[in-house]
Motif scaffolding. Structure first.
Motif, PDB file in Angstrom:
ATOM      1  N   TYR A  90     -50.415  42.110 130.534  1.00 30.05           N
ATOM      2  CA  TYR A  90     -51.619  42.808 130.986  1.00 30.05           C
ATOM      3  C   TYR A  90     -51.351  43.588 132.272  1.00 30.05           C
ATOM      4  O   TYR A  90     -51.732  44.767 132.397  1.00 30.05           O
ATOM      5  CB  TYR A  90     -52.727  41.771 131.190  1.00 30.05           C
ATOM      6  CG  TYR A  90     -53.985  42.296 131.840  1.00 30.05           C
ATOM      7  CD1 TYR A  90     -54.848  43.143 131.149  1.00 30.05           C
ATOM      8  CD2 TYR A  90     -54.323  41.922 133.137  1.00 30.05           C
ATOM      9  CE1 TYR A  90     -56.010  43.603 131.745  1.00 30.05           C
ATOM     10  CE2 TYR A  90     -55.477  42.385 133.729  1.00 30.05           C
ATOM     11  CZ  TYR A  90     -56.322  43.224 133.037  1.00 30.05           C
ATOM     12  OH  TYR A  90     -57.468  43.684 133.629  1.00 30.05           O
ATOM     13  N   VAL A  91     -50.679  42.973 133.230  1.00 28.34           N
ATOM     14  CA  VAL A  91     -50.368  43.653 134.491  1.00 28.34           C
ATOM     15  C   VAL A  91     -49.356  44.763 134.264  1.00 28.34           C
ATOM     16  O   VAL A  91     -49.458  45.854 134.853  1.00 28.34           O
ATOM     17  CB  VAL A  91     -49.841  42.632 135.528  1.00 28.34           C
ATOM     18  CG1 VAL A  91     -49.373  43.336 136.786  1.00 28.34           C
ATOM     19  CG2 VAL A  91     -50.924  41.624 135.872  1.00 28.34           C
ATOM     20  N   GLN A  92     -48.359  44.529 133.419  1.00 23.92           N
ATOM     21  CA  GLN A  92     -47.354  45.550 133.129  1.00 23.92           C
ATOM     22  C   GLN A  92     -47.980  46.795 132.505  1.00 23.92           C
ATOM     23  O   GLN A  92     -47.505  47.917 132.722  1.00 23.92           O
ATOM     24  CB  GLN A  92     -46.281  44.993 132.183  1.00 23.92           C
ATOM     25  CG  GLN A  92     -45.308  44.031 132.838  1.00 23.92           C
ATOM     26  CD  GLN A  92     -44.183  44.762 133.561  1.00 23.92           C
ATOM     27  OE1 GLN A  92     -44.358  45.866 134.057  1.00 23.92           O
ATOM     28  NE2 GLN A  92     -43.017  44.135 133.630  1.00 23.92           N
ATOM     29  N   ASN A  93     -49.049  46.611 131.746  1.00 25.13           N
ATOM     30  CA  ASN A  93     -49.724  47.724 131.088  1.00 25.13           C
ATOM     31  C   ASN A  93     -50.774  48.386 131.975  1.00 25.13           C
ATOM     32  O   ASN A  93     -51.650  49.109 131.474  1.00 25.13           O
ATOM     33  CB  ASN A  93     -50.381  47.252 129.787  1.00 25.13           C
ATOM     34  CG  ASN A  93     -49.367  46.890 128.725  1.00 25.13           C
ATOM     35  OD1 ASN A  93     -48.262  47.423 128.707  1.00 25.13           O
ATOM     36  ND2 ASN A  93     -49.740  45.985 127.838  1.00 25.13           N
ATOM     37  N   GLY A  94     -50.690  48.147 133.262  1.00 22.44           N
ATOM     38  CA  GLY A  94     -51.635  48.783 134.182  1.00 22.44           C
ATOM     39  C   GLY A  94     -53.020  48.195 134.129  1.00 22.44           C
ATOM     40  O   GLY A  94     -54.013  48.926 134.242  1.00 22.44           O
ATOM     41  N   HIS A  95     -53.108  46.858 133.957  1.00 24.19           N
ATOM     42  CA  HIS A  95     -54.384  46.146 133.882  1.00 24.19           C
ATOM     43  C   HIS A  95     -55.234  46.665 132.720  1.00 24.19           C
ATOM     44  O   HIS A  95     -56.446  46.866 132.853  1.00 24.19           O
ATOM     45  CB  HIS A  95     -55.143  46.256 135.206  1.00 24.19           C
ATOM     46  CG  HIS A  95     -54.500  45.493 136.320  1.00 24.19           C
ATOM     47  ND1 HIS A  95     -55.066  44.385 136.900  1.00 24.19           N
ATOM     48  CD2 HIS A  95     -53.311  45.662 136.952  1.00 24.19           C
ATOM     49  CE1 HIS A  95     -54.269  43.921 137.855  1.00 24.19           C
ATOM     50  NE2 HIS A  95     -53.195  44.682 137.895  1.00 24.19           N
ATOM     51  N   LYS A  96     -54.582  46.856 131.595  1.00 22.71           N
ATOM     52  CA  LYS A  96     -55.274  47.251 130.362  1.00 22.71           C
ATOM     53  C   LYS A  96     -54.968  46.215 129.290  1.00 22.71           C
ATOM     54  O   LYS A  96     -53.805  45.932 129.005  1.00 22.71           O
ATOM     55  CB  LYS A  96     -54.824  48.642 129.908  1.00 22.71           C
ATOM     56  CG  LYS A  96     -55.337  49.769 130.780  1.00 22.71           C
ATOM     57  CD  LYS A  96     -54.886  51.120 130.249  1.00 22.71           C
ATOM     58  CE  LYS A  96     -55.521  52.250 131.040  1.00 22.71           C
ATOM     59  NZ  LYS A  96     -55.237  52.194 132.468  1.00 22.71           N
ATOM     60  N   TRP A  97     -56.020  45.645 128.721  1.00 18.93           N
ATOM     61  CA  TRP A  97     -55.868  44.638 127.676  1.00 18.93           C
ATOM     62  C   TRP A  97     -55.642  45.361 126.362  1.00 18.93           C
ATOM     63  O   TRP A  97     -56.550  45.950 125.787  1.00 18.93           O
ATOM     64  CB  TRP A  97     -57.104  43.751 127.609  1.00 18.93           C
ATOM     65  CG  TRP A  97     -56.881  42.517 126.792  1.00 18.93           C
ATOM     66  CD1 TRP A  97     -57.212  42.320 125.494  1.00 18.93           C
ATOM     67  CD2 TRP A  97     -56.255  41.305 127.234  1.00 18.93           C
ATOM     68  NE1 TRP A  97     -56.825  41.065 125.082  1.00 18.93           N
ATOM     69  CE2 TRP A  97     -56.234  40.419 126.138  1.00 18.93           C
ATOM     70  CE3 TRP A  97     -55.711  40.893 128.444  1.00 18.93           C
ATOM     71  CZ2 TRP A  97     -55.700  39.144 126.223  1.00 18.93           C
ATOM     72  CZ3 TRP A  97     -55.162  39.626 128.523  1.00 18.93           C
ATOM     73  CH2 TRP A  97     -55.168  38.757 127.429  1.00 18.93           C
ATOM     74  N   THR A  98     -54.399  45.313 125.874  1.00 21.25           N
ATOM     75  CA  THR A  98     -54.017  46.106 124.708  1.00 21.25           C
ATOM     76  C   THR A  98     -54.287  45.400 123.384  1.00 21.25           C
ATOM     77  O   THR A  98     -54.151  46.018 122.329  1.00 21.25           O
ATOM     78  CB  THR A  98     -52.527  46.455 124.788  1.00 21.25           C
ATOM     79  OG1 THR A  98     -51.753  45.252 124.932  1.00 21.25           O
ATOM     80  CG2 THR A  98     -52.254  47.354 125.990  1.00 21.25           C
ATOM     81  N   MET A  99     -54.641  44.122 123.430  1.00 20.72           N
ATOM     82  CA  MET A  99     -54.914  43.412 122.182  1.00 20.72           C
ATOM     83  C   MET A  99     -56.265  43.855 121.625  1.00 20.72           C
ATOM     84  O   MET A  99     -57.221  44.064 122.366  1.00 20.72           O
ATOM     85  CB  MET A  99     -54.899  41.903 122.411  1.00 20.72           C
ATOM     86  CG  MET A  99     -53.559  41.373 122.874  1.00 20.72           C
ATOM     87  SD  MET A  99     -53.549  39.582 123.031  1.00 20.72           S
ATOM     88  CE  MET A  99     -51.917  39.324 123.699  1.00 20.72           C
ATOM     89  N   ASP A 100     -56.314  43.973 120.295  1.00 26.35           N
ATOM     90  CA  ASP A 100     -57.530  44.465 119.658  1.00 26.35           C
ATOM     91  C   ASP A 100     -58.672  43.456 119.736  1.00 26.35           C
ATOM     92  O   ASP A 100     -59.838  43.829 119.868  1.00 26.35           O
ATOM     93  CB  ASP A 100     -57.248  44.817 118.192  1.00 26.35           C
ATOM     94  CG  ASP A 100     -56.257  45.969 118.069  1.00 26.35           C
ATOM     95  OD1 ASP A 100     -56.217  46.795 119.004  1.00 26.35           O
ATOM     96  OD2 ASP A 100     -55.527  46.027 117.057  1.00 26.35           O
ATOM     97  N   ASP A 101     -58.341  42.170 119.641  1.00 23.89           N
ATOM     98  CA  ASP A 101     -59.377  41.140 119.628  1.00 23.89           C
ATOM     99  C   ASP A 101     -59.895  40.921 121.047  1.00 23.89           C
ATOM    100  O   ASP A 101     -59.154  40.488 121.937  1.00 23.89           O
ATOM    101  CB  ASP A 101     -58.809  39.834 119.064  1.00 23.89           C
ATOM    102  CG  ASP A 101     -59.896  38.777 118.885  1.00 23.89           C
ATOM    103  OD1 ASP A 101     -61.085  39.118 119.025  1.00 23.89           O
ATOM    104  OD2 ASP A 101     -59.536  37.614 118.611  1.00 23.89           O
ATOM    105  N   ILE A 102     -61.168  41.199 121.270  1.00 26.74           N
ATOM    106  CA  ILE A 102     -61.755  41.038 122.598  1.00 26.74           C
ATOM    107  C   ILE A 102     -61.843  39.572 123.001  1.00 26.74           C
ATOM    108  O   ILE A 102     -61.815  39.223 124.181  1.00 26.74           O
ATOM    109  CB  ILE A 102     -63.152  41.698 122.642  1.00 26.74           C
ATOM    110  CG1 ILE A 102     -63.658  41.754 124.093  1.00 26.74           C
ATOM    111  CG2 ILE A 102     -64.142  40.963 121.751  1.00 26.74           C
ATOM    112  CD1 ILE A 102     -64.943  42.525 124.237  1.00 26.74           C
ATOM    113  N   TYR A 103     -61.921  38.682 122.014  1.00 29.76           N
ATOM    114  CA  TYR A 103     -62.041  37.257 122.328  1.00 29.76           C
ATOM    115  C   TYR A 103     -60.729  36.678 122.854  1.00 29.76           C
ATOM    116  O   TYR A 103     -60.737  35.627 123.483  1.00 29.76           O
ATOM    117  CB  TYR A 103     -62.510  36.477 121.096  1.00 29.76           C
ATOM    118  CG  TYR A 103     -63.985  36.634 120.846  1.00 29.76           C
ATOM    119  CD1 TYR A 103     -64.916  35.905 121.581  1.00 29.76           C
ATOM    120  CD2 TYR A 103     -64.460  37.527 119.893  1.00 29.76           C
ATOM    121  CE1 TYR A 103     -66.280  36.053 121.373  1.00 29.76           C
ATOM    122  CE2 TYR A 103     -65.819  37.686 119.671  1.00 29.76           C
ATOM    123  CZ  TYR A 103     -66.718  36.948 120.410  1.00 29.76           C
ATOM    124  OH  TYR A 103     -68.067  37.100 120.209  1.00 29.76           O
TER     125      TYR A 103
END
Length: 375
Positions: A90-103
């Motif tokens: 998550y931090v490596q991706n610039g604080h973007k949650w890349t997983m599709d499932d929000i849960y």
């Protein structure tokens, strides 16, 4: 000029098209530090807490009450450590949650916040149990027990999990910013919860830790049955608990309450302050993960019984290894002796054969000489 500056600040206050979120949050400033700390904590904390679970489980079998709290603390730390790879991504991706499932984000955040407060409350339980065992050893003999400790642990897990269950029903800004549990700026509800978390989750437990460890220190200082080494050990143990608690949890809760207070008085334009304090807040939040490494060091390596079990296990492992090596060496020596014996037997046979052949030759030669003499 002043009107232009004010207009520019107000434009940066809130992004009205994105559910009132702050823009220009400096995510990159603490990226390297967060990834490094999370990676180190995961690499050290995972095996350390696995070893703690194993050793404390042995102590539970021996009716050690404190071992139940330490065992539960290690399980809690392992649950959180299992989510660290997701936080690193998550931090490596610039604080973007890349997983599709929000849960998946909600479950990860739920485990993280539960870990913080379960750890804090279990530290209090350990200190209170040590306080009762040392200061009121006779009076608490019928109260302190593994059954009560197990009930307390279950209640703590249930209460903390129940308090944080609403995170599954909260509407955050993830659909717009793709962040995970990073609502910037705060809302009135989150600011109010921050006051409660600061009071119930930090101030009260810290007061309990100070009181119990101070009383423990006084009791050991007056005790005539303890040696100087034991008193020193209790003293350093109490100091270590307080220091670790302050390092891991005090900075995070201090910034938490500062953010809440500022938001309450500056609800119209909180973003300039949030942009400045965000790197500090994430670093202090990162310090809370160090608890997963500090707990085994404090409560396992300092414990005489658990350390002796560890040494005993290592000695047994070394003895089995040496026994296996000696057995292997013995078999090797036996094979060498057998090979040497066989070679000697073959050599003796060859020598006998050579002696026989030489005697035959000698006989032949003698017979030939006799025949020549007779003729």
């Amino acid at each position: 000029m002043e009107i232009s500056d004010e207009k520019r600040i107000m434009e940066h206050c809130l992004n009205k098209t994105c559910n009132s979120t702050c823009t220009e949050i400096p995510y990159e400033q603490s990226k390297t530090l967060l990834v490094a700390v999370y990676s180190i904590v995961f690499a050290i904390g995972l095996p350390a807490n696995c070893l703690t679970c194993l050793l404390t489980f042995v102590q539970i079998q021996r009716n050690n009450v404190v071992a139940i709290y330490i065992f539960s603390l290690s399980l809690c730390d392992l649950m959180y450590l299992s989510t660290l790879p997701l936080w690193i991504i998550y931090v490596q991706n610039g604080h973007k949650w890349t997983m599709d499932d929000i849960y998946s984000c909600k479950i990860t955040g739920f485990i993280f916040f539960c870990n913080i407060y379960i750890s804090i409350l279990l530290l209090c339980c350990i200190s209170v149990d040590r306080y009762l065992g040392l200061v009121y050893s006779l009076e608490s003999r019928g109260i302190r027990g593994q059954k009560l400790a197990s009930i307390i642990v279950c209640v703590l897990f249930a209460v903390v999990a129940g308090v944080h269950t609403p995170v599954f029903f909260m509407n955050d800004n993830q659909n717009c910013t793709k962040t995970c549990f990073e609502t910037v700026p705060l809302t009135i509800l989150l600011a109010s919860l921050s006051f409660g978390r600061f009071l119930v989750g930090f101030v009260i437990p810290f007061t309990i830790l100070i009181f119990t460890n101070y009383k423990i220190f006084q009791a050991t200082k007056r005790s005539s049955s303890l040696t100087c080494r034991q008193k020193t050990k209790v003293k350093y143990m109490a100091i270590a608990i307080i220091v670790i608690f302050l390092i891991c949890f005090a900075p995070y809760h201090a910034v938490l309450i500062i953010r809440a207070i500022y938001f309450m008085f500056n609800q119209d334009c909180p973003c300039p302050f949030e942009n400045k304090i965000y790197p500090v807040f994430t670093v202090f939040l990162c310090l809370g993960t160090a608890n997963g490494v500090a707990d085994p060091i404090i409560y396992v390596l300092v414990s005489e019984n658990i350390r002796e079990d560890c040494y005993r296990s290592l000695r047994r492992l070394r003895w089995n290894s040496s026994k296996l090596n000696s057995s292997t060496d013995h078999n090797t020596e036996s094979r060498k002796l057998e090979t040497l014996k066989e070679s000697e037997e073959r050599g003796q046979t060859e020598e006998d054969k050579e002696i026989t052949d030489s005697s035959d030759i000698q006989k032949t030669c003698t017979t030939g000489i006799d025949q020549e003499s007779g003729s």
